[in-house]
Design a protein around this motif. Structure first.
Motif, short mmCIF file in Angstrom:
data_model
loop_
_atom_site.label_atom_id
_atom_site.label_comp_id
_atom_site.label_asym_id
_atom_site.label_seq_id
_atom_site.Cartn_x
_atom_site.Cartn_y
_atom_site.Cartn_z
N GLU A 104 0.83 -1.19 0.00
CA GLU A 104 0.00 0.00 0.00
C GLU A 104 0.86 1.24 0.00
OE1 GLU A 104 -3.62 -1.95 2.63
OE2 GLU A 104 -2.56 -0.19 3.34
N ILE A 105 0.35 2.31 -0.55
CA ILE A 105 1.05 3.58 -0.53
C ILE A 105 1.05 4.09 0.90
CG2 ILE A 105 1.03 5.95 -1.38
CD1 ILE A 105 -0.31 4.96 -3.89
N SER A 106 2.23 4.52 1.38
CA SER A 106 2.34 4.96 2.78
C SER A 106 1.57 6.25 2.98
CB SER A 106 3.81 5.16 3.14
OG SER A 106 4.38 6.14 2.30
N LYS A 107 1.30 6.53 4.24
CA LYS A 107 0.56 7.74 4.56
C LYS A 107 1.38 8.97 4.22
CE LYS A 107 2.17 7.72 9.34
NZ LYS A 107 1.78 7.69 10.74
N LYS A 108 0.73 10.11 4.16
CA LYS A 108 1.39 11.36 3.74
C LYS A 108 2.58 11.66 4.61
CE LYS A 108 0.42 16.18 2.74
NZ LYS A 108 0.98 16.11 1.39
N SER A 109 3.70 11.98 3.97
CA SER A 109 4.94 12.25 4.69
C SER A 109 4.94 13.68 5.22
CB SER A 109 6.14 12.04 3.76
OG SER A 109 7.32 12.51 4.33
N CYS A 110 5.76 13.89 6.28
CA CYS A 110 5.94 15.24 6.82
C CYS A 110 6.81 16.09 5.91
CB CYS A 110 6.58 15.17 8.21
SG CYS A 110 5.52 14.43 9.48
N ILE A 111 7.52 15.45 4.98
CA ILE A 111 8.43 16.16 4.10
C ILE A 111 7.84 16.22 2.70
CG2 ILE A 111 10.80 16.31 3.28
CD1 ILE A 111 11.56 14.30 5.44
N ASN A 112 7.68 17.42 2.18
CA ASN A 112 7.15 17.60 0.83
C ASN A 112 8.31 17.74 -0.13
OD1 ASN A 112 5.47 18.07 -1.33
ND2 ASN A 112 5.18 20.24 -0.86
N THR A 113 8.83 16.62 -0.60
CA THR A 113 10.02 16.62 -1.44
C THR A 113 9.67 16.38 -2.90
OG1 THR A 113 10.33 14.27 -0.99
CG2 THR A 113 11.54 15.81 0.39
N ALA A 114 10.51 16.91 -3.78
CA ALA A 114 10.35 16.66 -5.22
C ALA A 114 11.04 15.34 -5.55
CB ALA A 114 11.00 17.80 -6.00
#
Length: 524
Positions: free
Chosen positions: A279-289
């Motif tokens: 499964e796709i992991s939950k939203k990360s705290c880091i918004n990286t490109a």
């Protein structure tokens, strides 16, 4: 790190999540595809029942500019004070950083650091702690790759230290003098901060060399351009209509297919497909490109990961099988040797023993830096003949030359019966403190006219009469380069009688003299 053309490191000290430095740290993470990791803690005994508490976490970020064009010389080093920052407040951020597929983590034997970090955060209620770092690339692997690719040069079997790798690959000197200092004390000195930052930043420097070499050699990566499509801005449906395109796509690997989908997506929207099943992991705290193509290819081919097992989370206190057990008496003797702080007996240079009254020391490899400091204050300080001397070699040299053997190895004190009153265990960790300890222990008298009277390179004495500039130029031919800027300054030159090294009383000389006047407290 030393280097004439290198810029000072941009260092940010982070001691609070409410500080501008922490905001800068989170912003830097969002702009970084490569980071270097290191950690520091108070020195501890290998057999203690608990892991040490990590006091400092160093994170060096290689930043991409806002225009998405990476400048490899643009970097920031963040020093996270884990004794001041509430650990639960940064736990999720660090966990996401360690596991982010968009950030390549660099380290040098970082598994131990991760074990200690995980234990430190668990002790503050952040259970279960950290369990993985992925993708990861160890600097030792980079070094081995660079060495292996050099024609006619074999990769050494022994594991090189980080300082050695930096010296051989970057041509810079990475001082390790402060490695064993007490990192739990606050405030840290500026020297400690610079040392900690350099340890993390050099990982980025080493990776830059590696990345340039990989690109230059044109490694055979499977690239989406190799599929032969001339219009990558077409949709996937249009691409599939191209002649023979279906066969080409079916033959490529799954990860390359992901690249095709990402490349055909519009610039305003990226379809992110997980690289592993699940499964796709939950939203990360880091918004990286996402990583660029070159970096993602390097990760796929050379990337690794660190995964902690349950057994890694427990300190190894048991002895290995077959290892001889010490009796109670021998253990007690070891403790007495280690706790013996007082020097006893006359030194071998004592006049009552037939000595010449001139103090002479032999510094083993553990205190080799102390030897140079002793020479700077005019004391005779030799080092072992061999780079890896055995105990017998040290004892024979000290006995033959009537020197006191200085060491930090408590095991050498067992041989005191062979070298009576000729072995001393240095307690201090830093060279300046070690110098004062030796001076005070042996009641040595240091005067200002003794400073810089010995060759720091070989321990030799200088010639009695100084050389003129013309004489120095003649003596230096084919041996040493004298800077042109010295010719008009009418300086005196001094030459070592043993190794012929030339010295002059320039700015470095006067700075060194003033330093040892302060260290030895000669003005008091």
């Amino acid at each position: 790190m030393e280097g004439e053309s290198r810029k000072p490191l941009a260092i940010r000290w982070v001691s609070s999540t409410d500080s501008p430095e922490f905001t800068c740290f989170t912003r830097a993470l969002s702009r970084s595809s490569v980071i270097g990791l290191d950690a520091e803690w108070k020195p501890h005994r290998a057999q203690q029942s608990t892991f040490p508490t990590v006091s400092l976490l160093q994170i060096a970020c290689r930043l991409a500019s806002d225009g998405s064009t990476r400048r490899q010389d643009e970097s920031l080093v963040f020093l996270l004070d884990l004794l001041a920052v509430p650990l639960p407040s940064i736990y999720q951020l660090l966990k996401d950083m360690f596991g982010s597929p968009d950030i390549l983590k660099l380290g040098f034997r970082f598994k131990q650091d991760l074990v200690y970090l995980s234990s430190t955060f668990c002790s503050q209620g952040c259970d279960p702690g950290f369990d993985r770092v992925e993708p990861f690339l160890d600097i030792t692997s980079i070094y081995n790759y660079l060495q292996h690719k050099q024609p006619g040069r074999k990769t050494a079997k022994e594991v090189k230290s980080l300082a050695t790798i930096c010296e051989e690959t970057l041509g810079i000197s990475l001082s390790k003098e402060l490695q064993c200092s007490d990192w739990s004390l606050r405030p840290l000195t500026e020297e400690q901060k610079a040392y900690a930052a350099a340890d993390a930043h050099c990982l980025l420097e080493l990776f830059n060399v590696f990345q340039i070499k990989v690109i230059k050699e044109g490694n055979s990566f499977h690239n989406i351009k190799d599929l032969g499509f001339s219009h990558l801005d077409l949709g996937l449906k249009e691409i599939l209509k191209q002649p023979y395109s279906c066969d080409k796509i079916l033959r490529t690997r799954y990860c390359d297919a992901v690249e095709i989908v990402q490349a055909t997506a519009s610039s305003e929207f990226y379809l992110r497909i997980p690289m592993t099943r699940g499964e796709i992991s939950k939203k990360s705290c880091i918004n990286t490109a996402p990583m660029d193509d070159t970096l993602s290819q390097i990760v796929r081919k050379y990337g690794d990961k660190i995964r902690l097992k349950e057994s890694d989370r427990k300190p190894k206190t048991s002895r290995k099988k077959g290892k001889r057990k010490f009796s109670e008496g021998s253990v007690q003797k070891e403790r007495q040797l280690e706790s013996s702080d007082d020097w006893q007996g006359p030194p071998p240079w004592d006049l009552s023993l037939g000595g010449d009254g001139c103090p002479k020391f032999l510094c083993d490899v553990m205190v080799e830096g102390l030897a140079k400091h002793l020479r700077c204050v005019g004391l005779d300080a030799a080092v072992p003949y061999s780079k890896k001397p055995g105990t017998r070699d040290l004892i024979e040299q000290a006995h033959r030359e009537k020197r006191i053997l200085l060491t930090r190895d408590a095991k050498l004190l067992r041989h005191e019966y062979l070298l009576k009153y000729q072995i001393y265990r240095v307690k201090s960790l830093l060279k300046n403190e070690q110098l004062l300890e030796v001076i005070e222990t042996f009641q040595l008298k240091i005067s200002e006219d003794q400073l810089m009277s010995r060759c720091t390179k070989c321990n030799g004495r200088f010639i009695q009469k100084p050389l003129t500039t013309e004489e120095a130029v003649e003596a230096a031919k084919g041996f040493q380069v004298i800077p042109n800027c010295l010719f008009d300054k009418n300086l005196d030159f001094w030459q070592c009688m043993d190794c012929n090294q030339l010295y002059w009383e320039g700015t470095q000389y006067h700075n060194a003299v003033q330093k040892f006047i302060d260290v030895c407290k000669l003005n008091e």
